[in-house]
Design a protein around this motif. Structure first.
Motif, PDB file in Angstrom:
ATOM      1  N   LEU A  92       0.832  -1.203   0.000  1.00 44.42           N
ATOM      2  CA  LEU A  92       0.000   0.000   0.000  1.00 44.42           C
ATOM      3  C   LEU A  92       0.867   1.254   0.000  1.00 44.42           C
ATOM      4  O   LEU A  92       0.542   2.242  -0.691  1.00 44.42           O
ATOM      5  CB  LEU A  92      -0.942  -0.003   1.205  1.00 44.42           C
ATOM      6  N   GLU A  93       1.966   1.232   0.738  1.00 40.83           N
ATOM      7  CA  GLU A  93       2.867   2.379   0.744  1.00 40.83           C
ATOM      8  C   GLU A  93       3.428   2.626  -0.660  1.00 40.83           C
ATOM      9  O   GLU A  93       3.517   3.769  -1.119  1.00 40.83           O
ATOM     10  CB  GLU A  93       4.001   2.145   1.741  1.00 40.83           C
ATOM     11  N   ASN A  96       0.644   4.093  -2.809  1.00 35.59           N
ATOM     12  CA  ASN A  96       0.426   5.510  -2.511  1.00 35.59           C
ATOM     13  C   ASN A  96       1.462   6.381  -3.222  1.00 35.59           C
ATOM     14  O   ASN A  96       1.167   7.491  -3.691  1.00 35.59           O
ATOM     15  CB  ASN A  96       0.480   5.754  -1.006  1.00 35.59           C
ATOM     16  N   LYS A  99       0.664   7.275  -6.982  1.00 40.50           N
ATOM     17  CA  LYS A  99      -0.425   8.219  -7.243  1.00 40.50           C
ATOM     18  C   LYS A  99      -1.488   7.635  -8.188  1.00 40.50           C
ATOM     19  O   LYS A  99      -2.348   8.362  -8.688  1.00 40.50           O
ATOM     20  CB  LYS A  99       0.105   9.536  -7.835  1.00 40.50           C
ATOM     21  N   ILE A 104      -3.940   2.066  -5.862  1.00 36.60           N
ATOM     22  CA  ILE A 104      -4.116   2.358  -4.436  1.00 36.60           C
ATOM     23  C   ILE A 104      -5.351   1.642  -3.894  1.00 36.60           C
ATOM     24  O   ILE A 104      -5.316   1.020  -2.820  1.00 36.60           O
ATOM     25  CB  ILE A 104      -4.229   3.882  -4.200  1.00 36.60           C
ATOM     26  N   ASN A 105      -6.461   1.725  -4.630  1.00 37.63           N
ATOM     27  CA  ASN A 105      -7.697   1.086  -4.168  1.00 37.63           C
ATOM     28  C   ASN A 105      -7.540  -0.431  -4.093  1.00 37.63           C
ATOM     29  O   ASN A 105      -8.049  -1.077  -3.159  1.00 37.63           O
ATOM     30  CB  ASN A 105      -8.852   1.453  -5.095  1.00 37.63           C
ATOM     31  N   LYS A 108      -5.518  -1.155  -1.010  1.00 35.24           N
ATOM     32  CA  LYS A 108      -6.342  -0.990   0.193  1.00 35.24           C
ATOM     33  C   LYS A 108      -7.276  -2.198   0.381  1.00 35.24           C
ATOM     34  O   LYS A 108      -7.448  -2.695   1.493  1.00 35.24           O
ATOM     35  CB  LYS A 108      -7.164   0.287   0.102  1.00 35.24           C
TER      36      LYS A 108
END
Length: 228
Positions: A92-93, A96, A99, A104-105, A108
């Motif tokens: 996840l890092e 992020n 961008k 990202i989703n 998550k």
């Protein structure tokens, strides 16, 4: 009054740990050898109960061995699940930093999934440990059952001896055998109640595990549906 029966006591001691807490007051079976079998129904019933209690002990010991194995497996699964959470957090890092909202989703969603999987593994570990506690409680209950049945066997012999006018010892007192049997029955009742409590707690933990597992499956289904 304590009348020792070396051969009988040795056989009993070889059969299980309940020997150390067996009846204090005993009567040599030979004292009643000349009594008709038809008059020994109480003794025979108690002997049958002793055998039943020994089978309960064997089953509980088998259940404990299985529970020990399952605890070990669940512990390993929990450790692996924790590693997956650490990996998902790192992913996840990285997402992020890209961008990219889609990436990202997805990251998550994956983190949510593996955190749920960790919670499931944790719940399973707690459940298996409770199953182990229950098995140990069943062993204790079975041992107390053996003691209670053995005490009833001695009680039946004492009552029969008194009825036949036999006196195995100058201080022979049937009341001592009655009290011994009552005390042993009380300990067995307490051990059974404790085992039932442990069983109820294991059932509750199993239900929690199943509920969390259902959430995990739903999350996995959602993540799969969002895959491009």
């Amino acid at each position: 009054m304590r009348t020792w029966i070396p051969s009988i006591l040795l056989a009993t001691c070889l059969l299980g740990p309940a020997c150390s807490s067996g009846p204090k007051y005993k009567i040599d079976d030979m004292l009643l050898a000349d009594v008709a079998v038809s008059e020994k129904q109480g003794m025979l019933s108690a002997q049958s109960e002793i055998n039943q209690a020994k089978e309960e002990l064997n089953k509980a010991q088998s259940d404990l061995a299985i529970a020990e194995r399952d605890v070990s497996v669940a512990d390993s699964e929990l450790g692996q699940a924790k590693l997956e959470v650490s990996k998902a957090k790192a992913d996840l890092e990285l997402a992020n930093g890209s961008k990219d909202l889609n990436r990202i989703n997805q990251a998550k969603g994956k983190l949510t999934e593996v955190e749920l999987a960790r919670d499931v593994a944790d719940a399973k570990y707690d459940w298996q440990k409770q199953r182990r506690r229950h098995a140990k409680a069943l062993i204790e209950a079975a041992e107390e059952h053996i003691n209670a049945a053995s005490s009833r066997y001695e009680q039946e012999k004492a009552r029969l001896a008194a009825a036949k006018g036999k006196q195995p010892d100058p201080k022979f007192n049937v009341g001592e055998f009655d009290q011994q049997a009552n005390d042993a029955r009380g300990k067995w009742d307490s051990a059974r109640a404790y085992a039932e409590k442990q069983a109820a707690e294991a059932t509750g933990m199993e239900q929690r595990f199943n509920q969390l597992n259902q959430k995990l499956q739903a999350q996995r289904g959602m993540n799969n549906a969002q895959q491009p």
